[in-house]
Design a protein around this motif. Sequence first.
Motif, mmCIF file in Angstrom:
data_model
loop_
_atom_site.group_PDB
_atom_site.id
_atom_site.type_symbol
_atom_site.label_atom_id
_atom_site.label_comp_id
_atom_site.label_asym_id
_atom_site.label_seq_id
_atom_site.Cartn_x
_atom_site.Cartn_y
_atom_site.Cartn_z
ATOM 1 N N SER A 125 0.701 -1.366 -0.078
ATOM 2 C CA SER A 125 0.162 0.126 -0.048
ATOM 3 C C SER A 125 0.784 1.142 0.056
ATOM 4 O O SER A 125 0.514 2.028 -0.821
ATOM 5 N N ALA A 126 2.035 1.161 1.024
ATOM 6 C CA ALA A 126 2.883 2.260 0.908
ATOM 7 C C ALA A 126 3.478 2.772 -0.427
ATOM 8 O O ALA A 126 3.311 3.899 -0.863
ATOM 9 N N ARG A 127 3.901 1.534 -0.887
ATOM 10 C CA ARG A 127 4.545 1.803 -2.365
ATOM 11 C C ARG A 127 3.343 2.474 -3.206
ATOM 12 O O ARG A 127 3.858 3.502 -4.281
ATOM 13 N N ARG A 128 2.206 2.004 -3.249
ATOM 14 C CA ARG A 128 0.965 2.699 -4.139
ATOM 15 C C ARG A 128 0.771 4.225 -3.981
ATOM 16 O O ARG A 128 0.801 4.843 -4.820
ATOM 17 N N VAL A 129 0.607 4.348 -2.588
ATOM 18 C CA VAL A 129 0.628 5.899 -2.285
ATOM 19 C C VAL A 129 1.612 6.604 -2.644
ATOM 20 O O VAL A 129 1.679 7.918 -3.148
ATOM 21 N N LEU A 130 2.982 6.346 -2.270
ATOM 22 C CA LEU A 130 4.084 6.953 -2.608
ATOM 23 C C LEU A 130 4.497 7.056 -3.958
ATOM 24 O O LEU A 130 4.895 8.062 -4.802
ATOM 25 N N GLY A 131 3.864 6.242 -4.869
ATOM 26 C CA GLY A 131 3.948 6.144 -6.285
ATOM 27 C C GLY A 131 3.433 7.385 -6.893
ATOM 28 O O GLY A 131 3.587 7.976 -7.839
ATOM 29 N N ILE A 132 2.100 7.725 -6.196
ATOM 30 C CA ILE A 132 1.350 8.888 -6.597
ATOM 31 C C ILE A 132 2.124 10.013 -5.925
ATOM 32 O O ILE A 132 2.209 11.068 -6.081
ATOM 33 N N GLY A 133 2.086 9.854 -4.615
ATOM 34 C CA GLY A 133 2.507 10.886 -3.601
ATOM 35 C C GLY A 133 3.801 11.776 -3.925
ATOM 36 O O GLY A 133 3.777 12.875 -3.789
ATOM 37 N N ILE A 134 4.885 10.969 -4.078
ATOM 38 C CA ILE A 134 6.172 11.459 -4.483
ATOM 39 C C ILE A 134 6.139 12.525 -5.670
ATOM 40 O O ILE A 134 6.571 13.511 -5.324
ATOM 41 N N PRO A 135 5.868 11.999 -6.816
ATOM 42 C CA PRO A 135 5.723 12.978 -8.007
ATOM 43 C C PRO A 135 4.588 14.162 -7.566
ATOM 44 O O PRO A 135 4.932 15.286 -7.921
ATOM 45 N N ALA A 136 3.523 13.775 -6.795
ATOM 46 C CA ALA A 136 2.358 14.898 -6.580
ATOM 47 C C ALA A 136 3.188 15.967 -5.803
ATOM 48 O O ALA A 136 3.026 17.022 -5.566
ATOM 49 N N ALA A 137 3.974 15.482 -4.729
ATOM 50 C CA ALA A 137 4.647 16.433 -3.715
ATOM 51 C C ALA A 137 5.682 17.019 -4.373
ATOM 52 O O ALA A 137 5.930 18.323 -4.291
ATOM 53 N N VAL A 138 6.408 16.565 -5.339
ATOM 54 C CA VAL A 138 7.386 17.202 -6.103
ATOM 55 C C VAL A 138 6.882 18.228 -7.200
ATOM 56 O O VAL A 138 7.254 19.333 -6.992
ATOM 57 N N GLY A 139 5.734 18.028 -7.815
ATOM 58 C CA GLY A 139 5.014 18.811 -8.783
ATOM 59 C C GLY A 139 4.485 19.931 -7.700
ATOM 60 O O GLY A 139 4.704 21.274 -8.196
ATOM 61 N N ASN A 140 3.789 19.770 -6.560
ATOM 62 C CA ASN A 140 3.401 20.917 -5.650
ATOM 63 C C ASN A 140 4.358 21.723 -5.143
ATOM 64 O O ASN A 140 4.197 22.875 -4.942
ATOM 65 N N ALA A 141 5.473 21.005 -4.837
ATOM 66 C CA ALA A 141 6.919 21.731 -4.352
ATOM 67 C C ALA A 141 7.506 22.486 -5.303
ATOM 68 O O ALA A 141 8.137 23.558 -5.103
ATOM 69 N N SER A 142 7.031 22.505 -6.860
ATOM 70 C CA SER A 142 7.747 23.280 -7.869
ATOM 71 C C SER A 142 7.510 24.392 -7.823
ATOM 72 O O SER A 142 8.109 25.287 -7.989
ATOM 73 N N ASN A 143 6.063 24.826 -7.345
ATOM 74 C CA ASN A 143 5.673 26.257 -7.246
ATOM 75 C C ASN A 143 6.405 26.981 -6.446
ATOM 76 O O ASN A 143 7.094 28.074 -6.710
ATOM 77 N N PRO A 144 6.301 26.634 -4.899
ATOM 78 C CA PRO A 144 7.034 27.398 -3.929
ATOM 79 C C PRO A 144 8.523 27.486 -4.391
ATOM 80 O O PRO A 144 9.204 28.274 -3.855
ATOM 81 N N LEU A 145 8.965 26.210 -4.860
ATOM 82 C CA LEU A 145 10.701 26.284 -5.016
ATOM 83 C C LEU A 145 10.986 27.139 -6.090
ATOM 84 O O LEU A 145 12.074 28.037 -6.140
ATOM 85 N N GLY A 146 10.117 27.432 -7.182
ATOM 86 C CA GLY A 146 10.413 28.522 -8.172
ATOM 87 C C GLY A 146 10.172 29.802 -7.519
ATOM 88 O O GLY A 146 11.134 30.767 -7.861
#
Length: 425
Positions: free
Chosen positions: A215-236
Amino acid sequence: MIFGIGAVMSVQVVDTFFVGQLGTDPLAALSFSFPVALTLASVSIGLSAGAASLVSRAIGRGDRDRTRQLASDSLLLTLAVVLVLTTAGLLTLEAVLGLLGASGEILDMAMRYSRIWYLSLPFLIVTMVCNAMTRAGGDAFWPSTIMVSSALLNVIATPILVFGIGVIPSLGIEGAALATLMARVISSLMALYLVIGRDRLVVLAWRDLRRFTRSARRVLGIGIPAAVGNASNPLGMAIATAVIAVLGSETVAGFGVATRLEAFAILPMLALSASIGPVVGQNWGSARADRVALAMKTAFGFCAGWALVLALFFWAFGQPIAALFSAEASVTEQAARYLWIVPISLWGYGIAIIAAGAFNALGKPLIALGYSLTRTAVFYVPLVWIASRLDGATTVYGAIAVANALAGILVAIDSLYRVRKLARA
């Protein structure tokens, strides 16, 4: 969700308003802390996107047992991740703020604020994940009620702790962070009650390690890219802050005021990016691709209309509103200049985050990440860097507007094409 996310965004606006009364340096310190806070808050958005995607599709398939398993494992994973993030953040805080350009007394104030903010991070992430799972089942009312209640508590507590009253001493910028901590503790308890006590989504029982790992792999499989994507705006935004820092603390403070007002102004688009997930996930689980496409087109059209409304509003009232957050004329001028240039392009940002939210719900996190990075890495950061080498802050603001528009056009065309292609497959 508009009311709920508006309440969440008001925390930053309230902090900016009251800390701004303390002077330019405290306001600049808060501006340096803002990108760090947004970047880490993006992790909560990523984890909640992963949990909500899996839970909403399980609900769409009518699999109640699987829904409970995924929800329970998601919350356990959240607790593990938040412990690591909080520890790492506290250990690297000074170095990160220094990289952003904070120094001297401003660095000291930013650290005092951020240390307390980090302690509130676990409660923020738990609340976000629990609320996302509740919304995945179709209930957006109570998660939004929790967020509104938390914001109201923050509005009441912030001026009391910042300026002091009666026996309560004036705590300055640290008081703003303490008010946020108090509000988040209470909201996390309310959110936990929904998923554990009311809906029985989360079952407090011993977890089978192999099943949890899957389950963790499935959540992180979506969660990690989503977190990176959402973090891209404040990082910018952090990169833009570092670029602008060489122009002085007044410019940094003005940029901080403007971006906080912008974050509040785009809340309908943020609400759409959050609420489109359950709609897309449940309909995709029920094999209704036509409704997925219609939801995305409708949301994109709304973004265009809302950006026009924002542009007209800030052209008329941008300067007097900015003046409410700082007594310094130079700070107000910088904030107003940003608000006159950037809002007309915010439809592009809205399209990018909504498309990312939709494809996270479809279980296509890498496509969603691509949409987020298209705006930030392909357009925003390169154009801001080039503009900073050509001229001052005004040119940088123009580059941000161009980046939003170019990203919006590309993401809208590609996302609708991909939905049609997935439906045929």
